[in-house]
Design a protein around this motif. Sequence first.
Motif, PDB file in Angstrom:
ATOM      1  N   GLU A   4      -6.830  -7.640  -2.802  1.00 28.08           N
ATOM      2  CA  GLU A   4      -7.288  -6.249  -2.759  1.00 28.08           C
ATOM      3  C   GLU A   4      -7.092  -5.656  -1.363  1.00 28.08           C
ATOM      4  O   GLU A   4      -6.666  -4.511  -1.213  1.00 28.08           O
ATOM      5  N   GLU A   5      -7.395  -6.461  -0.334  1.00 29.12           N
ATOM      6  CA  GLU A   5      -7.196  -5.998   1.042  1.00 29.12           C
ATOM      7  C   GLU A   5      -5.710  -5.790   1.333  1.00 29.12           C
ATOM      8  O   GLU A   5      -5.330  -4.819   1.990  1.00 29.12           O
ATOM      9  N   GLU A   8      -4.632  -2.595  -0.299  1.00 25.14           N
ATOM     10  CA  GLU A   8      -5.196  -1.456   0.436  1.00 25.14           C
ATOM     11  C   GLU A   8      -4.418  -1.193   1.726  1.00 25.14           C
ATOM     12  O   GLU A   8      -4.124  -0.038   2.067  1.00 25.14           O
ATOM     13  N   LEU A   9      -4.054  -2.245   2.445  1.00 25.94           N
ATOM     14  CA  LEU A   9      -3.283  -2.076   3.677  1.00 25.94           C
ATOM     15  C   LEU A   9      -1.895  -1.516   3.387  1.00 25.94           C
ATOM     16  O   LEU A   9      -1.381  -0.673   4.129  1.00 25.94           O
ATOM     17  N   GLU A  11      -1.161   0.434   0.878  1.00 30.70           N
ATOM     18  CA  GLU A  11      -1.388   1.841   0.539  1.00 30.70           C
ATOM     19  C   GLU A  11      -1.644   2.673   1.793  1.00 30.70           C
ATOM     20  O   GLU A  11      -1.178   3.810   1.896  1.00 30.70           O
ATOM     21  N   GLN A  12      -2.356   2.106   2.759  1.00 27.04           N
ATOM     22  CA  GLN A  12      -2.587   2.820   4.020  1.00 27.04           C
ATOM     23  C   GLN A  12      -1.269   3.080   4.736  1.00 27.04           C
ATOM     24  O   GLN A  12      -1.045   4.161   5.285  1.00 27.04           O
ATOM     25  N   ARG A  15       0.575   5.845   2.879  1.00 27.57           N
ATOM     26  CA  ARG A  15      -0.022   7.159   3.168  1.00 27.57           C
ATOM     27  C   ARG A  15       0.350   7.624   4.575  1.00 27.57           C
ATOM     28  O   ARG A  15       0.596   8.815   4.802  1.00 27.57           O
ATOM     29  N   ARG A  48      -1.896  -8.652   8.202  1.00 26.26           N
ATOM     30  CA  ARG A  48      -2.369  -7.276   8.062  1.00 26.26           C
ATOM     31  C   ARG A  48      -1.345  -6.293   8.627  1.00 26.26           C
ATOM     32  O   ARG A  48      -1.062  -5.256   8.020  1.00 26.26           O
ATOM     33  N   TRP A  52       0.686  -3.439   6.238  1.00 27.96           N
ATOM     34  CA  TRP A  52       0.723  -2.008   6.546  1.00 27.96           C
ATOM     35  C   TRP A  52       2.173  -1.541   6.698  1.00 27.96           C
ATOM     36  O   TRP A  52       2.572  -0.538   6.132  1.00 27.96           O
TER      37      TRP A  52
END
Length: 96
Positions: A4-5, A8-9, A11-12, A15, A48, A52
């Motif tokens: 999930e993390e 999310e990274l 997706e960040q 974006r 991480r 990203w």
Amino acid sequence: MSIEELIELQEQGSRARVLGLKTKDNPYLDPDRMPLHDGGDLADWLARHDAWRFGWETEDASRESRHYETLPDNSGVVHSEGYVTQRPLLLAFYPR
């Protein structure tokens, strides 16, 4: 890091590209987020950072494919900004 993390990274990063940020704006390049000594922390930080950046690069690649149009005679490419890139002329040389 959980899946999930990771998502999310990514997706960040995606974006961030949509908002016009550059890869150098990756928040994991901030010196306060970089690990100093621990190898385990380094592996987590790198994962991480890469998640990203992967999101950013994926969004960037999808945008590139939408910004080009081939000329009707296949001699070049028209970019969304209006300039044209000519395809290189390929010459073949055959020995006699």
